[in-house]
Design a protein around this motif. Structure first.
Motif, PDB file in Angstrom:
ATOM      1  N   ALA A 299      -7.389  -6.079  -3.945  1.00  0.00           N
ATOM      2  CA  ALA A 299      -7.412  -4.823  -4.689  1.00  0.00           C
ATOM      3  C   ALA A 299      -7.968  -3.690  -3.825  1.00  0.00           C
ATOM      4  O   ALA A 299      -7.418  -2.580  -3.809  1.00  0.00           O
ATOM      5  N   ALA A 300      -9.029  -3.967  -3.096  1.00  0.00           N
ATOM      6  CA  ALA A 300      -9.632  -2.948  -2.234  1.00  0.00           C
ATOM      7  C   ALA A 300      -8.684  -2.556  -1.095  1.00  0.00           C
ATOM      8  O   ALA A 300      -8.567  -1.372  -0.756  1.00  0.00           O
ATOM      9  N   LEU A 301      -8.001  -3.535  -0.518  1.00  0.00           N
ATOM     10  CA  LEU A 301      -7.061  -3.231   0.557  1.00  0.00           C
ATOM     11  C   LEU A 301      -5.865  -2.426   0.052  1.00  0.00           C
ATOM     12  O   LEU A 301      -5.407  -1.500   0.716  1.00  0.00           O
ATOM     13  N   HIS A 302      -5.371  -2.772  -1.133  1.00  0.00           N
ATOM     14  CA  HIS A 302      -4.261  -2.001  -1.703  1.00  0.00           C
ATOM     15  C   HIS A 302      -4.692  -0.572  -2.021  1.00  0.00           C
ATOM     16  O   HIS A 302      -3.927   0.372  -1.816  1.00  0.00           O
ATOM     17  N   GLN A 303      -5.921  -0.423  -2.487  1.00  0.00           N
ATOM     18  CA  GLN A 303      -6.425   0.924  -2.770  1.00  0.00           C
ATOM     19  C   GLN A 303      -6.538   1.736  -1.484  1.00  0.00           C
ATOM     20  O   GLN A 303      -6.151   2.906  -1.440  1.00  0.00           O
ATOM     21  N   ARG A 304      -7.050   1.127  -0.435  1.00  0.00           N
ATOM     22  CA  ARG A 304      -7.175   1.802   0.868  1.00  0.00           C
ATOM     23  C   ARG A 304      -5.800   2.147   1.428  1.00  0.00           C
ATOM     24  O   ARG A 304      -5.587   3.248   1.931  1.00  0.00           O
ATOM     25  N   ALA A 305      -4.863   1.209   1.325  1.00  0.00           N
ATOM     26  CA  ALA A 305      -3.513   1.450   1.829  1.00  0.00           C
ATOM     27  C   ALA A 305      -2.838   2.574   1.054  1.00  0.00           C
ATOM     28  O   ALA A 305      -2.130   3.401   1.643  1.00  0.00           O
ATOM     29  N   HIS A 306      -3.054   2.619  -0.248  1.00  0.00           N
ATOM     30  CA  HIS A 306      -2.469   3.689  -1.065  1.00  0.00           C
ATOM     31  C   HIS A 306      -3.002   5.049  -0.626  1.00  0.00           C
ATOM     32  O   HIS A 306      -2.237   6.012  -0.495  1.00  0.00           O
ATOM     33  N   ALA A 307      -4.293   5.129  -0.375  1.00  0.00           N
ATOM     34  CA  ALA A 307      -4.897   6.389   0.068  1.00  0.00           C
ATOM     35  C   ALA A 307      -4.366   6.805   1.449  1.00  0.00           C
ATOM     36  O   ALA A 307      -4.049   7.975   1.677  1.00  0.00           O
ATOM     37  N   LEU A 308      -4.246   5.852   2.355  1.00  0.00           N
ATOM     38  CA  LEU A 308      -3.729   6.162   3.697  1.00  0.00           C
ATOM     39  C   LEU A 308      -2.270   6.592   3.642  1.00  0.00           C
ATOM     40  O   LEU A 308      -1.858   7.517   4.350  1.00  0.00           O
ATOM     41  N   ALA A 309      -1.481   5.937   2.800  1.00  0.00           N
ATOM     42  CA  ALA A 309      -0.083   6.325   2.654  1.00  0.00           C
ATOM     43  C   ALA A 309       0.021   7.735   2.078  1.00  0.00           C
ATOM     44  O   ALA A 309       0.897   8.515   2.478  1.00  0.00           O
ATOM     45  N   GLY A 310      -0.878   8.073   1.179  1.00  0.00           N
ATOM     46  CA  GLY A 310      -0.897   9.436   0.628  1.00  0.00           C
ATOM     47  C   GLY A 310      -1.213  10.474   1.687  1.00  0.00           C
ATOM     48  O   GLY A 310      -0.588  11.536   1.745  1.00  0.00           O
ATOM     49  N   ARG A 311      -2.175  10.168   2.547  1.00  0.00           N
ATOM     50  CA  ARG A 311      -2.500  11.095   3.634  1.00  0.00           C
ATOM     51  C   ARG A 311      -1.326  11.245   4.590  1.00  0.00           C
ATOM     52  O   ARG A 311      -1.009  12.351   5.043  1.00  0.00           O
ATOM     53  N   ALA A 312      -0.689  10.118   4.902  1.00  0.00           N
ATOM     54  CA  ALA A 312       0.477  10.158   5.790  1.00  0.00           C
ATOM     55  C   ALA A 312       1.602  10.970   5.161  1.00  0.00           C
ATOM     56  O   ALA A 312       2.289  11.728   5.852  1.00  0.00           O
ATOM     57  N   LEU A 313       1.794  10.839   3.862  1.00  0.00           N
ATOM     58  CA  LEU A 313       2.831  11.593   3.165  1.00  0.00           C
ATOM     59  C   LEU A 313       2.580  13.096   3.248  1.00  0.00           C
ATOM     60  O   LEU A 313       3.504  13.876   3.499  1.00  0.00           O
TER      61      LEU A 313
END
Length: 149
Positions: free
Chosen positions: A101-115
């Motif tokens: 869950a923590a990794l998915h949350q971190r990945a979601h945030a990073l993908a948002g920044r990349a977007l």
């Protein structure tokens, strides 16, 4: 009372072009986007180690290709992925692994920044990839995929 200034001001812009190299806005955005995508790749590799999945493998390869494209063909440094057992040993009472869950949350945030950066530099391919990763990690956070590991 005050001693006069004897040296040239560091804030003087006259002749500053020769003093240090400058990068364009596009180059800075490329560097920033490559950094966000490389960080997303690292988290994706961590997720692959905890919960092996063909979709994560495909995403990791796509991310690596995008990072290499932004870095003029230089591939990103990656840690070797070693699969671990399921992950339910550290799971909470509802069957979900808090690490996932923590990794998915971190990945979601990073993908948002990349977007955001990809949209700023009008990089359609990177923006689409980042949006797909955001959707995938949002779905995983909703619990549709966390219990599968």
């Amino acid at each position: 009372m005050y001693e006069p200034i004897r040296t040239k001001s560091v804030h003087t812009m006259a002749g500053a072009d020769e003093d240090f190299p400058h990068r364009s806005r596009e180059e800075e955005l490329d560097i920033q986007l490559a950094g966000h995508l490389a960080a997303l790749l690292a988290v994706t590799d961590d997720l692959r180690a905890l919960c092996p999945d063909a979709d994560l493998d495909t995403a990791a390869e796509q991310l690596a290709q995008e990072v290499a494209r932004l870095r003029d063909g230089k591939p990103p440094v990656r840690a070797a992925v070693t699969a671990t057992s399921g992950g339910t040993s550290a799971a909470s009472g509802d069957g979900r692994d808090p690490r996932l869950a923590a990794l998915h949350q971190r990945a979601h945030a990073l993908a948002g920044r990349a977007l955001v950066v990809a949209a700023s530099r009008a990089d359609t391919a990177a923006a689409i990839l980042a949006a797909h990763r955001m959707d995938a990690h949002a779905a995983a956070q909703d619990g549709r995929q966390l219990a599968a590991c």
